[in-house]
Design an enzyme around this catalytic site. Sequence first.
Site, PDB file in Angstrom:
ATOM      1  N   ASP A  20     -38.624 -10.746  -7.649  1.00 54.10           N
ATOM      2  CA  ASP A  20     -38.375 -12.044  -7.039  1.00 54.10           C
ATOM      3  C   ASP A  20     -36.959 -11.970  -6.471  1.00 54.10           C
ATOM      4  OD1 ASP A  20     -38.460 -14.862  -6.474  1.00 54.10           O
ATOM      5  OD2 ASP A  20     -37.324 -15.187  -8.308  1.00 54.10           O
ATOM      6  N   VAL A  21     -36.623 -12.856  -5.559  1.00 54.77           N
ATOM      7  CA  VAL A  21     -35.290 -12.806  -4.940  1.00 54.77           C
ATOM      8  C   VAL A  21     -34.382 -13.913  -5.477  1.00 54.77           C
ATOM      9  CG1 VAL A  21     -33.987 -12.925  -2.774  1.00 54.77           C
ATOM     10  CG2 VAL A  21     -36.144 -11.658  -2.870  1.00 54.77           C
ATOM     11  N   ASP A  22     -34.735 -15.168  -5.228  1.00 57.30           N
ATOM     12  CA  ASP A  22     -33.868 -16.288  -5.612  1.00 57.30           C
ATOM     13  C   ASP A  22     -33.747 -16.398  -7.131  1.00 57.30           C
ATOM     14  OD1 ASP A  22     -33.512 -17.024  -2.933  1.00 57.30           O
ATOM     15  OD2 ASP A  22     -35.357 -18.182  -2.942  1.00 57.30           O
ATOM     16  N   MET A  52     -40.346 -24.440  -9.539  1.00 64.37           N
ATOM     17  CA  MET A  52     -40.128 -23.306 -10.433  1.00 64.37           C
ATOM     18  C   MET A  52     -40.567 -23.612 -11.868  1.00 64.37           C
ATOM     19  SD  MET A  52     -39.156 -20.873  -8.535  1.00 64.37           S
ATOM     20  CE  MET A  52     -40.247 -21.604  -7.334  1.00 64.37           C
ATOM     21  N   GLY A  53     -40.568 -24.886 -12.206  1.00 63.72           N
ATOM     22  CA  GLY A  53     -41.031 -25.288 -13.534  1.00 63.72           C
ATOM     23  C   GLY A  53     -42.532 -25.469 -13.588  1.00 63.72           C
ATOM     24  N   SER A 109     -41.157 -12.884  -2.474  1.00 62.24           N
ATOM     25  CA  SER A 109     -40.394 -14.125  -2.621  1.00 62.24           C
ATOM     26  C   SER A 109     -41.047 -15.313  -1.934  1.00 62.24           C
ATOM     27  CB  SER A 109     -38.984 -13.910  -2.026  1.00 62.24           C
ATOM     28  OG  SER A 109     -38.245 -15.105  -2.007  1.00 62.24           O
ATOM     29  N   GLY A 110     -40.854 -16.472  -2.534  1.00 64.28           N
ATOM     30  CA  GLY A 110     -41.241 -17.727  -1.900  1.00 64.28           C
ATOM     31  C   GLY A 110     -40.164 -18.205  -0.946  1.00 64.28           C
ATOM     32  N   GLY A 111     -39.084 -17.411  -0.834  1.00 66.41           N
ATOM     33  CA  GLY A 111     -38.008 -17.708   0.112  1.00 66.41           C
ATOM     34  C   GLY A 111     -38.363 -17.213   1.499  1.00 66.41           C
ATOM     35  N   ASP A 178     -37.807 -15.028 -12.381  1.00 64.37           N
ATOM     36  CA  ASP A 178     -37.363 -16.125 -13.248  1.00 64.37           C
ATOM     37  C   ASP A 178     -38.334 -17.285 -13.299  1.00 64.37           C
ATOM     38  OD1 ASP A 178     -36.021 -18.622 -11.379  1.00 64.37           O
ATOM     39  OD2 ASP A 178     -36.370 -16.716 -10.389  1.00 64.37           O
ATOM     40  N   THR A 181     -43.998 -18.907 -10.546  1.00 66.90           N
ATOM     41  CA  THR A 181     -44.720 -18.193  -9.489  1.00 66.90           C
ATOM     42  C   THR A 181     -44.690 -16.681  -9.729  1.00 66.90           C
ATOM     43  OG1 THR A 181     -42.751 -18.172  -8.072  1.00 66.90           O
ATOM     44  CG2 THR A 181     -44.316 -19.988  -7.767  1.00 66.90           C
TER      45      THR A 181
END
Length: 224
Positions: A20-22, A52-53, A109-111, A178, A181
């Site tokens: 993951d990135v962020d 994210m939660g 990533s979702g970014g 983290d 997802t």
Amino acid sequence: MSTYQQTQQVWRNADAVCFDVDSTLIKEEGLDELASFHGVGEEVKAWTDKAMGGSVSFRESLTERLKIVKPSEKKLEEFIRTKLPTLTPGVSDLVCLLHARGCDVYLVSGGFREIIEPIASQLNIPTSHIYANSFIFKNGSYEGFDLNQPTSESHGKARVVQMLKDTKHYKNLVMIGDGVTDLEAFPPADAFIGFGGNKIRESVKKQAKWYVTNFELLTKCLQE
């Protein structure tokens, strides 16, 4: 053998690692930083935490956050040029070690690809190994984002991981991240390592078989 030990075994034999990135590869949440750059940081951060939660769908959160930010193409370019993200301590050494071991490294990533590409460049990760979202602009104004990207919706990372396993035939693919997802990508990932070095998501910490708060632990495990 415990699930913790099984996860470590897969990690030691990893032939592919998806980061993951962020809040994992970098210390920040890219979209939150872009929002702050536009003066709407707090409003957007609340939606990020929901996503994210796991309390709202990822696509709903992404849509609502971008409705608030509405970045222009020019403003995005200025942000990328002036607001360089901070690599999480230890990640550069870890990626270097993985490459030296012949392990393929991906950023899932979702970014947004536009923000992630300079980060990948720093780590010598080819752009073809980035799976992320893309902005859509019309005459320089924000129009939306590409809904065809799997990472634009919940369980999208799992779809990317499954595609990589199907096409590249990886036997020990590890997902590191983290957020919920990222956890959703295991399975089909062969192992998941929860990362809490920048932000601890309690739901992820509870469910991860192996949860770390620094990358040095992962590097050390590979060197033992």
